[in-house]
Design a protein around this motif. Structure first.
Motif, PDB file in Angstrom:
ATOM      1  N   GLU A 271      50.330  24.297  37.626  1.00 30.99           N
ATOM      2  CA  GLU A 271      51.578  24.699  38.261  1.00 30.99           C
ATOM      3  C   GLU A 271      51.434  24.610  39.774  1.00 30.99           C
ATOM      4  OE1 GLU A 271      54.361  25.588  36.493  1.00 30.99           O
ATOM      5  OE2 GLU A 271      53.167  24.970  34.770  1.00 30.99           O
ATOM      6  N   LEU A 272      52.495  24.115  40.411  1.00 29.05           N
ATOM      7  CA  LEU A 272      52.506  24.053  41.868  1.00 29.05           C
ATOM      8  C   LEU A 272      52.318  25.450  42.451  1.00 29.05           C
ATOM      9  CD1 LEU A 272      55.351  21.605  42.922  1.00 29.05           C
ATOM     10  CD2 LEU A 272      52.898  21.371  43.328  1.00 29.05           C
ATOM     11  N   GLY A 273      51.456  25.573  43.444  1.00 27.38           N
ATOM     12  CA  GLY A 273      51.283  26.852  44.109  1.00 27.38           C
ATOM     13  C   GLY A 273      50.329  27.796  43.404  1.00 27.38           C
ATOM     14  N   GLU A 274      49.843  27.404  42.216  1.00 26.01           N
ATOM     15  CA  GLU A 274      48.851  28.226  41.517  1.00 26.01           C
ATOM     16  C   GLU A 274      47.505  27.543  41.613  1.00 26.01           C
ATOM     17  OE1 GLU A 274      49.701  29.309  37.510  1.00 26.01           O
ATOM     18  OE2 GLU A 274      51.676  30.127  37.993  1.00 26.01           O
ATOM     19  N   ASP A 275      46.486  28.319  41.949  1.00 31.09           N
ATOM     20  CA  ASP A 275      45.163  27.737  42.113  1.00 31.09           C
ATOM     21  C   ASP A 275      44.125  28.638  41.453  1.00 31.09           C
ATOM     22  OD1 ASP A 275      43.081  26.139  42.891  1.00 31.09           O
ATOM     23  OD2 ASP A 275      42.918  27.036  44.881  1.00 31.09           O
ATOM     24  N   TRP A 276      43.950  28.480  40.162  1.00 30.09           N
ATOM     25  CA  TRP A 276      42.926  29.246  39.469  1.00 30.09           C
ATOM     26  C   TRP A 276      42.370  28.418  38.317  1.00 30.09           C
ATOM     27  CZ3 TRP A 276      44.558  29.508  34.544  1.00 30.09           C
ATOM     28  CH2 TRP A 276      45.932  29.596  34.299  1.00 30.09           C
ATOM     29  N   ARG A 277      41.150  28.785  37.899  1.00 31.62           N
ATOM     30  CA  ARG A 277      40.502  28.138  36.766  1.00 31.62           C
ATOM     31  C   ARG A 277      40.099  29.216  35.770  1.00 31.62           C
ATOM     32  NH1 ARG A 277      36.340  24.076  39.777  1.00 31.62           N
ATOM     33  NH2 ARG A 277      35.312  26.060  40.199  1.00 31.62           N
ATOM     34  N   TYR A 278      40.172  28.860  34.505  1.00 32.46           N
ATOM     35  CA  TYR A 278      39.939  29.851  33.459  1.00 32.46           C
ATOM     36  C   TYR A 278      38.988  29.283  32.420  1.00 32.46           C
ATOM     37  CZ  TYR A 278      40.954  32.723  29.350  1.00 32.46           C
ATOM     38  OH  TYR A 278      40.843  33.524  28.253  1.00 32.46           O
ATOM     39  N   CYS A 279      38.015  30.092  32.017  1.00 27.82           N
ATOM     40  CA  CYS A 279      37.085  29.684  30.965  1.00 27.82           C
ATOM     41  C   CYS A 279      37.469  30.378  29.666  1.00 27.82           C
ATOM     42  CB  CYS A 279      35.653  30.051  31.348  1.00 27.82           C
ATOM     43  SG  CYS A 279      34.483  29.669  30.026  1.00 27.82           S
ATOM     44  N   TYR A 280      37.772  29.590  28.630  1.00 26.06           N
ATOM     45  CA  TYR A 280      38.151  30.161  27.330  1.00 26.06           C
ATOM     46  C   TYR A 280      36.976  30.881  26.679  1.00 26.06           C
ATOM     47  CZ  TYR A 280      42.647  27.773  27.069  1.00 26.06           C
ATOM     48  OH  TYR A 280      43.927  27.364  27.285  1.00 26.06           O
ATOM     49  N   VAL A 281      35.779  30.330  26.802  1.00 31.02           N
ATOM     50  CA  VAL A 281      34.629  30.900  26.122  1.00 31.02           C
ATOM     51  C   VAL A 281      34.340  32.299  26.659  1.00 31.02           C
ATOM     52  CG1 VAL A 281      32.195  30.612  25.587  1.00 31.02           C
ATOM     53  CG2 VAL A 281      33.687  28.603  25.699  1.00 31.02           C
ATOM     54  N   ASP A 282      34.356  32.425  27.979  1.00 32.68           N
ATOM     55  CA  ASP A 282      34.050  33.717  28.597  1.00 32.68           C
ATOM     56  C   ASP A 282      35.284  34.581  28.782  1.00 32.68           C
ATOM     57  OD1 ASP A 282      31.236  33.253  29.018  1.00 32.68           O
ATOM     58  OD2 ASP A 282      31.872  31.756  30.465  1.00 32.68           O
ATOM     59  N   ASP A 283      36.470  34.009  28.565  1.00 29.73           N
ATOM     60  CA  ASP A 283      37.717  34.721  28.757  1.00 29.73           C
ATOM     61  C   ASP A 283      37.790  35.339  30.151  1.00 29.73           C
ATOM     62  OD1 ASP A 283      40.181  35.852  28.262  1.00 29.73           O
ATOM     63  OD2 ASP A 283      39.354  37.638  27.299  1.00 29.73           O
ATOM     64  N   MET A 284      37.573  34.499  31.152  1.00 30.72           N
ATOM     65  CA  MET A 284      37.609  34.995  32.522  1.00 30.72           C
ATOM     66  C   MET A 284      37.975  33.869  33.479  1.00 30.72           C
ATOM     67  SD  MET A 284      33.488  35.182  33.234  1.00 30.72           S
ATOM     68  CE  MET A 284      33.500  35.213  35.007  1.00 30.72           C
ATOM     69  N   LEU A 285      38.438  34.263  34.655  1.00 29.53           N
ATOM     70  CA  LEU A 285      38.685  33.301  35.723  1.00 29.53           C
ATOM     71  C   LEU A 285      37.354  32.904  36.327  1.00 29.53           C
ATOM     72  CD1 LEU A 285      41.810  34.916  37.392  1.00 29.53           C
ATOM     73  CD2 LEU A 285      41.756  32.981  35.825  1.00 29.53           C
ATOM     74  N   VAL A 286      37.226  31.636  36.660  1.00 24.63           N
ATOM     75  CA  VAL A 286      35.944  31.162  37.201  1.00 24.63           C
ATOM     76  C   VAL A 286      36.141  30.470  38.547  1.00 24.63           C
ATOM     77  CG1 VAL A 286      34.816  30.938  34.995  1.00 24.63           C
ATOM     78  CG2 VAL A 286      36.109  29.002  35.873  1.00 24.63           C
TER      79      VAL A 286
END
Ligand SMILES: [Zn+2]
Ligand SMILES: [Zn+2]
Ligand SMILES: [Zn+2]
Length: 87
Positions: A72-87
């Motif tokens: 999404e424009l303006g969103e800057d995050w990464r997510y790990c499904y295995v750890d269920d957390m933002l990385v």
């Protein structure tokens, strides 16, 4: 879980080009989505868990590619499904 978790999956991140400008699976079936996530391993673009088809999560279960980022424009995050957390 009381200990601070660490994600060990970031080394799987590749510089993949996004596969589509929308959820490629919804585009195929003519469905709509709410938000988009891009797989950072292969570039698969899928819809988020607020969308009825949840293709990004299905892609993780099908391929075990662990990390997505917001598409999404303006969103800057990464997510790990295995750890269920933002990385
Ligand atoms: Zn991880
Ligand atoms: Zn979708
Ligand atoms: Zn992938």
């Amino acid at each position: 879980m009381f200990e601070r978790q660490e994600c060990h999956h970031t080394d799987q991140i590749r510089d993949a080009e996004p596969s589509a400008q929308g959820c490629e699976d919804c585009l195929r079936t003519g469905d709509t989505w709410v938000h988009l996530r891009e797989c950072l391993v292969c570039g698969h673009v899928g819809c988020c868990d607020s969308s009825k088809n949840r293709h990004a999560t299905k892609h993780f279960h099908a391929t075990e590619h662990p990390i997505v980022k917001s598409f999404e424009l303006g969103e800057d995050w990464r997510y790990c499904y295995v750890d269920d957390m933002l990385v």
